[in-house]
Design a protein around this motif. Structure first.
Motif: not given
Length: 119
Positions: A65-68, A72-90
Motif C-alpha cells: 500500500q502506498v500513501f503520499e 513523500v511516498r510511504v510504502i507498507i506491505d499488507a501484513k504490516s498494515a494490520i499492525y500499523l493501522q492508526g500509527t503515527q510516525l514521529d
C-alpha cells in the motif's frame, strides 16, 4: 441511466508528524533518492515479540500500500498494515541526536527502547 464512477482514496494506514515528514524529506534529499519511498513495516523479533522496520526502498510490490504525504511516498506491505493501522510516525531530536518513534495504538505492550511491541 449511467452513474459516474467514484473512486475513494483509502485512509492512510499511518500518518507522519510534521517533524517526521521534515526529517524524511531531509534524508531523501541528502541521500539523493529519486524513486520509491519510505518503507515502514513490522517483523517478528525484539524483546516484545514484534519490531518495527524503517528504511528507504525503490521497489513497490504487488501487495504494498502506498500513501503520499506532501510529496513523500510511504510504502507498507499488507501484513504490516494490520499492525500499523492508526500509527503515527514521529521524529524526536535531543542533544544526543534524533530518532524516529512509532506511536502505535495497537501496541498492548512496548519494550523500554520503543523499537518492539506486542499486539
Amino acid at each position: 441511466m449511467d452513474t459516474p464512477e467514484t473512486t475513494t482514496t483509502p485512509e492512510p494506514v499511518v500518518t507522519l508528524s510534521e517533524s517526521a515528514l521534515k526529517e524524511v524529506k531531509r534524508l531523501i534529499n541528502v541521500q539523493g533518492i529519486e524513486s520509491g519511498g519510505l518503507r515502514l513495516g513490522v517483523k517478528g523479533g525484539g524483546c516484545s515479540g514484534l519490531s518495527y522496520t524503517i528504511n528507504f526502498d525503490e521497489k513497490i510490490g504487488q501487495y504494498d500500500q502506498v500513501f503520499e504525504f506532501d510529496g513523500v511516498r510511504v510504502i507498507i506491505d499488507a501484513k504490516s498494515a494490520i499492525y500499523l493501522q492508526g500509527t503515527q510516525l514521529d521524529y524526536q531530536k535531543d542533544l544526543m541526536g534524533g530518532n524516529f518513534k512509532f506511536v502505535n495504538p495497537n501496541a498492548n505492550k512496548t519494550c523500554g527502547c520503543g523499537e518492539s511491541f506486542s499486539a
